[in-house]
Motif scaffolding. Structure first.
Motif, PDB file in Angstrom:
ATOM      1  N   TRP A 269       1.742 -10.620   1.446  1.00  0.00           N
ATOM      2  CA  TRP A 269       2.506  -9.487   1.962  1.00  0.00           C
ATOM      3  C   TRP A 269       3.806 -10.212   1.301  1.00  0.00           C
ATOM      4  O   TRP A 269       4.470  -9.039   0.607  1.00  0.00           O
ATOM      5  N   LEU A 270       4.461 -11.154   1.800  1.00  0.00           N
ATOM      6  CA  LEU A 270       5.414 -11.486   1.320  1.00  0.00           C
ATOM      7  C   LEU A 270       5.633 -11.630  -0.194  1.00  0.00           C
ATOM      8  O   LEU A 270       6.833 -11.032  -0.747  1.00  0.00           O
ATOM      9  N   ALA A 271       4.668 -12.075  -0.796  1.00  0.00           N
ATOM     10  CA  ALA A 271       4.712 -12.225  -2.325  1.00  0.00           C
ATOM     11  C   ALA A 271       4.918 -10.673  -3.072  1.00  0.00           C
ATOM     12  O   ALA A 271       5.489 -10.521  -3.975  1.00  0.00           O
ATOM     13  N   ALA A 272       4.217  -9.959  -2.416  1.00  0.00           N
ATOM     14  CA  ALA A 272       4.029  -8.528  -3.044  1.00  0.00           C
ATOM     15  C   ALA A 272       5.425  -7.512  -2.610  1.00  0.00           C
ATOM     16  O   ALA A 272       5.747  -6.433  -3.203  1.00  0.00           O
ATOM     17  N   ARG A 273       6.046  -8.010  -1.679  1.00  0.00           N
ATOM     18  CA  ARG A 273       7.058  -7.122  -0.914  1.00  0.00           C
ATOM     19  C   ARG A 273       8.423  -7.085  -1.587  1.00  0.00           C
ATOM     20  O   ARG A 273       9.044  -8.217  -2.129  1.00  0.00           O
ATOM     21  N   GLN A 274       9.160  -6.084  -1.597  1.00  0.00           N
ATOM     22  CA  GLN A 274      10.628  -5.822  -1.861  1.00  0.00           C
ATOM     23  C   GLN A 274      11.240  -5.823  -0.687  1.00  0.00           C
ATOM     24  O   GLN A 274      10.611  -5.338   0.328  1.00  0.00           O
ATOM     25  N   VAL A 275      12.614  -6.080  -0.882  1.00  0.00           N
ATOM     26  CA  VAL A 275      13.234  -5.937   0.492  1.00  0.00           C
ATOM     27  C   VAL A 275      13.271  -4.627   1.157  1.00  0.00           C
ATOM     28  O   VAL A 275      13.211  -3.581   0.221  1.00  0.00           O
ATOM     29  N   GLY A 276      13.153  -4.369   2.385  1.00  0.00           N
ATOM     30  CA  GLY A 276      12.941  -3.059   3.065  1.00  0.00           C
ATOM     31  C   GLY A 276      11.454  -2.667   3.209  1.00  0.00           C
ATOM     32  O   GLY A 276      11.105  -1.752   3.570  1.00  0.00           O
ATOM     33  N   GLY A 277      10.420  -3.396   2.314  1.00  0.00           N
ATOM     34  CA  GLY A 277       9.047  -2.807   2.299  1.00  0.00           C
ATOM     35  C   GLY A 277       8.414  -2.872   3.734  1.00  0.00           C
ATOM     36  O   GLY A 277       8.677  -3.764   4.589  1.00  0.00           O
ATOM     37  N   GLU A 278       7.794  -1.821   3.883  1.00  0.00           N
ATOM     38  CA  GLU A 278       7.163  -1.444   5.076  1.00  0.00           C
ATOM     39  C   GLU A 278       5.931  -2.450   5.442  1.00  0.00           C
ATOM     40  O   GLU A 278       5.069  -2.788   4.549  1.00  0.00           O
ATOM     41  N   LEU A 279       5.642  -2.705   6.725  1.00  0.00           N
ATOM     42  CA  LEU A 279       4.449  -3.638   7.181  1.00  0.00           C
ATOM     43  C   LEU A 279       3.504  -2.837   7.347  1.00  0.00           C
ATOM     44  O   LEU A 279       3.386  -1.963   8.402  1.00  0.00           O
ATOM     45  N   ASN A 280       2.477  -2.950   6.408  1.00  0.00           N
ATOM     46  CA  ASN A 280       1.234  -2.084   6.596  1.00  0.00           C
ATOM     47  C   ASN A 280      -0.140  -3.042   6.670  1.00  0.00           C
ATOM     48  O   ASN A 280      -1.171  -2.509   6.720  1.00  0.00           O
ATOM     49  N   ASP A 281       0.008  -4.411   6.507  1.00  0.00           N
ATOM     50  CA  ASP A 281      -1.105  -5.274   6.487  1.00  0.00           C
ATOM     51  C   ASP A 281      -1.632  -5.261   7.947  1.00  0.00           C
ATOM     52  O   ASP A 281      -1.065  -5.441   9.020  1.00  0.00           O
ATOM     53  N   PRO A 282      -3.033  -4.878   8.005  1.00  0.00           N
ATOM     54  CA  PRO A 282      -3.748  -5.008   9.226  1.00  0.00           C
ATOM     55  C   PRO A 282      -3.714  -6.213  10.019  1.00  0.00           C
ATOM     56  O   PRO A 282      -3.567  -6.327  11.259  1.00  0.00           O
ATOM     57  N   VAL A 283      -3.606  -7.324   9.398  1.00  0.00           N
ATOM     58  CA  VAL A 283      -3.803  -8.669   9.926  1.00  0.00           C
ATOM     59  C   VAL A 283      -2.352  -9.117  10.753  1.00  0.00           C
ATOM     60  O   VAL A 283      -2.291  -9.332  11.905  1.00  0.00           O
ATOM     61  N   LEU A 284      -1.329  -8.904   9.951  1.00  0.00           N
ATOM     62  CA  LEU A 284      -0.154  -8.837  10.423  1.00  0.00           C
ATOM     63  C   LEU A 284       0.453  -7.848  11.582  1.00  0.00           C
ATOM     64  O   LEU A 284       1.062  -8.442  12.449  1.00  0.00           O
ATOM     65  N   LEU A 285      -0.249  -6.750  11.540  1.00  0.00           N
ATOM     66  CA  LEU A 285       0.146  -5.974  12.329  1.00  0.00           C
ATOM     67  C   LEU A 285      -0.666  -6.338  13.649  1.00  0.00           C
ATOM     68  O   LEU A 285      -0.085  -6.297  14.878  1.00  0.00           O
ATOM     69  N   ARG A 286      -1.793  -6.746  13.669  1.00  0.00           N
ATOM     70  CA  ARG A 286      -2.449  -7.364  14.914  1.00  0.00           C
ATOM     71  C   ARG A 286      -1.724  -8.406  15.513  1.00  0.00           C
ATOM     72  O   ARG A 286      -1.421  -8.672  16.629  1.00  0.00           O
ATOM     73  N   HIS A 287      -1.338  -9.447  14.375  1.00  0.00           N
ATOM     74  CA  HIS A 287      -0.740 -10.610  15.035  1.00  0.00           C
ATOM     75  C   HIS A 287       0.655 -10.333  15.773  1.00  0.00           C
ATOM     76  O   HIS A 287       0.860 -11.088  16.897  1.00  0.00           O
ATOM     77  N   LEU A 288       1.390  -9.283  15.198  1.00  0.00           N
ATOM     78  CA  LEU A 288       2.429  -8.890  15.790  1.00  0.00           C
ATOM     79  C   LEU A 288       2.295  -8.300  17.321  1.00  0.00           C
ATOM     80  O   LEU A 288       2.949  -8.690  18.040  1.00  0.00           O
ATOM     81  N   LEU A 289       1.175  -7.440  17.460  1.00  0.00           N
ATOM     82  CA  LEU A 289       0.829  -7.031  18.742  1.00  0.00           C
ATOM     83  C   LEU A 289       0.526  -8.187  19.651  1.00  0.00           C
ATOM     84  O   LEU A 289       0.969  -8.029  20.724  1.00  0.00           O
ATOM     85  N   TRP A 290      -0.066  -9.006  19.241  1.00  0.00           N
ATOM     86  CA  TRP A 290      -0.288 -10.145  20.242  1.00  0.00           C
ATOM     87  C   TRP A 290       0.609 -11.171  20.512  1.00  0.00           C
ATOM     88  O   TRP A 290       0.699 -11.541  21.464  1.00  0.00           O
ATOM     89  N   ILE A 291       1.699 -11.279  19.554  1.00  0.00           N
ATOM     90  CA  ILE A 291       2.813 -11.829  19.880  1.00  0.00           C
ATOM     91  C   ILE A 291       3.701 -11.226  21.049  1.00  0.00           C
ATOM     92  O   ILE A 291       4.096 -11.663  22.236  1.00  0.00           O
TER      93      ILE A 291
END
Lengths: 362, 362, 362
Positions: A189-211
């Motif tokens: 996600w970070l490699a493909a992302r531009q500043v301000g880019g939206e978080l859409n990755d399902p694994v990171l969304l789940r990780h975030l929910l669990w934190i």
């Protein structure tokens, strides 16, 4: 008459600071992907009619006056004074404010001051993660900063809110992803992302929910207009007993399903949110439907309002009227006792939210 | 009392030309895959009760008279005179008629004449394609004739109607298939097909929808009793801004979802259709539910009636009564102004349909 | 006033034989996976309020008296006498009792005696299969004993009931599995199984359903809180014309879908079941929704009650009140005739169940 002396709005946004013309105002009444259809206007909706019913009297006009008259009066008073009169007349004494929108809206302090109310911040997880990504150089620093930011936010905010369900819906697995998956997803996600880019990755969304779950702060889950039952049943089961409450947001037209889940899981709550404003004259009917299965200690009032103080007003007025009419009707029929009705009204209007979010009594 | 002086029925079929006995009449009240269960009758349904309420007085009998008395009186008058009295008493002044059923029903001109009303044709895309296939010798001629037939029909009809959603439901991809796919599918379908064979190929169904979209004529989409949200959201997004209106037909029990889509997409409209006749005494409740989210310029009256003029009558009467009761109630409560209620009643009854289908005012 | 002199409860369980304290009683009012949330109680639900409305007067107390008073009075009378007064005041004259729960509840004879009513047994297919597995040594003997047990049960019971839909939901294929599949599945299940182990194998669940269909006894299908339309449409089509009636159980919040299927297939019936008790003051609204599409000869009353005689009472009282209010309202509006309303009330309350289950008239 059942009365609800003060309301806690468990989810809203701030209001615009700019003067509004008829067209700009109208655009905030729609909820769609585009302008009104040719030959139609967003004023010809339940929302438009409800605004014209409840708001003109707060600015000294007749209910249902034509929209141009109302807008002229609003500009005459100025956006600050109009906002003060509207919010002050809403009956809301505590606002919980999601600050995670890109729009330039008033924050909690400014909204509270305008409404003569207290206000607290709700942190939107996805925006927080995007901000962390904007300032983190490596995968390791991103993941460390993310955990630290969520835990830091948890000490200042009253709740987290997540739109992961809207972005990925039923496809999201309920359990936390493992560390390797998270590192891999973050790297991509970070490699493909531009500043301000939206978080859409399902694994990171789940990780975030669990934190967020680990923080213990109440977690609000938006699922869009899709059936929450499949995904949320599994997520609720996975988080049962961990001590973090989940609030299913704005379930309409699946509010009966959300109420069902609130009855099944001790840590699950729900609201009606913007469905009140969107359905206007039908607010009583919707409240009746959600009160079929929801335990009375599990339903919270919210406006879901955004941009226009008119929407905070309309939500609050519709809710109080609907609650009074519905519970009052059950008392008249003998189905409920008057004492129970008063008590339940106070719980839904404010008491449940105070308990769940740890707010002081007024 | 809110009044709706004339109705545009935006979707119906013609009526039977033959005299009907009790059993044949009853069979048109059911909606199922088989006869009534042993010990039951289709007269014991909301439809049956609504027919017995509204129709006997138009033939000079008491409301709720026994079905055999009603049928005897109907035969005494004869099918033509009974049809004339029934349709003439419906309050419908314009019929839009789907002519794509195999039954031997009256066409638009005959229906209009019987009802003292104007009438226009709706062309069913799948039947048109099947007729073209019956007379085309090769894949190339079939595809050329198909495009020509759709565009020819567009100049005489007021709308296209498609049952692709009923035949393939959620499996249908929203975007147009490419030319190679279409040729391949046409070759396979034509090779396997006998004269009169039904169009069921998903690629050809999509191709046909997109030819219709290109014509600019309003396109009515039937989705059966399945949730329209998944498929139609994607199709609506794919066709946004192309200038062709989509009308989501008969969404019950997903009418709230259809109303949601009509609020989100400028070119999407919806109706209640045969749900009025099927649910009878509950018509007011259904109308209330669809009026939660639908912008008032996006809802159209239709009867969905087929075969019996009684069904046109019942739909129209139930609709007028429901609209009057619902909007009148909102006026009494102060939720709506009287002027707004009258204006919205006229829009849903006729004005919206006149605008969408380009019909002349009466 | 529409009256329903006696009720057939087409699906319930027996009641507990032990004295209950406040906490144990409360636990039978919940329907969830856990205790009430901190700060809440299951008495603060529609079920709790309905119990406090209807039951205290049957034990000589005021409606809506505090729960501890009610429980004290209940213990004072003793569980037997309290049960006798409650069931005797329910208006139910025939109970059909599912005996397939592990709890120690009264059986049909004991329940009927306590309530001064007749009672019949409903056999739960999955428990029957598990009992057969406990006593069968080989795959061959298991399959032979299973067929024999089902057919034996069919001669004593009034219906079969199956929870296959709850255990496997939409994943279950509608057609019968072939003999090889069944033998393979039985071999694997029996080899892995301990005594008392639950039947969860999808092939064996289907096999069991089809043995039951072959018996000709009415078959009740529970689908949990999931949309019955997809699976049940296919199963209903597969079993059409075989002479066995299917009863779709407890569809809420999909009761409109269940009503739709009852209208489409001659051999399909439906009920509201525990939704009456769970939604309390909203029972009239739910009954109205299911009466939209269901043919009036296809809806059956049931309580779905389990454990507490209070639940039998509340279901019966809510149902009678709802039916009277709803049908009486339609008569007042002129939508239904009084004679039709009385007739339909008697059908739903008792007549339909007597016909479907072959029960003698009272």
């Amino acid at each position: 008459m059942i009365d609800t002396p003060s309301l806690v709005d468990q989810y809203c946004h701030g209001v615009l600071r700019t003067e509004l013309g008829l067209g700009t105002f109208e655009s905030h009444l729609g909820r769609g992907e585009g302008p009104p259809a040719p030959g139609t206007t967003f004023f010809d909706t339940q929302t438009g009619f409800a605004v014209r019913r409840w708001c003109p009297p707060l600015l000294g006009l007749e209910p249902h006056c034509p929209a141009p008259h109302y807008l002229a009066r609003r500009r005459e008073l100025g956006v600050v004074e109009a906002g003060r009169r509207l919010l002050g007349g809403s009956g809301i004494t505590t606002y919980l404010v999601d600050t995670g929108l890109p729009d330039d809206l008033t924050g909690p302090a400014e909204l509270g001051a305008a409404g003569g109310a207290s206000a607290h911040e709700i942190v939107r997880l996805e925006l927080l993660a995007e901000q962390v990504a904007d300032t983190s150089g490596t995968v390791e620093s991103f993941l460390a900063n993310l955990a630290e930011s969520v835990h830091g936010a948890a000490s200042a905010a009253v709740a987290f809110t997540s739109v992961a369900g809207e972005r990925h819906g039923l496809a999201l697995a309920p359990e936390p992803p493992d560390a390797g998956e998270v590192r891999g997803a973050a790297g991509r996600w970070l490699a493909a992302r531009q500043v301000g880019g939206e978080l859409n990755d399902p694994v990171l969304l789940r990780h975030l929910l669990w934190i967020a779950v680990a923080s213990g702060l109440p977690l609000q889950l938006h699922s869009g207009a899709s059936n929450p039952q499949h995904y949320l049943t599994r997520f609720a089961r996975a988080t049962a007993g961990l001590g973090t409450d989940l609030i299913l947001m704005h379930g309409y037209p699946y509010h009966r399903h959300a109420a069902h889940l609130a009855g099944v899981f001790p840590h699950v709550y729900t609201d009606l949110g913007p469905a009140l404003v969107r359905t206007g004259a039908r607010a009583t009917a919707l409240l009746a439907e959600i009160l079929e299965l929801v335990p009375f200690g599990k339903l919270l009032f919210s406006s879901g309002a955004r941009g226009l103080p008119e929407l905070h007003v309309v939500a609050a007025r519709l809710f109080r009227e609907a609650l009074g009419r519905l519970l009052g009707g059950w008392v008249s029929e003998g189905a409920w006792s008057r004492a129970d009705a008063d008590r339940v009204a106070g719980m839904i209007a404010a008491g449940n939210a105070r308990r769940v979010y740890g707010l002081a009594a007024p």
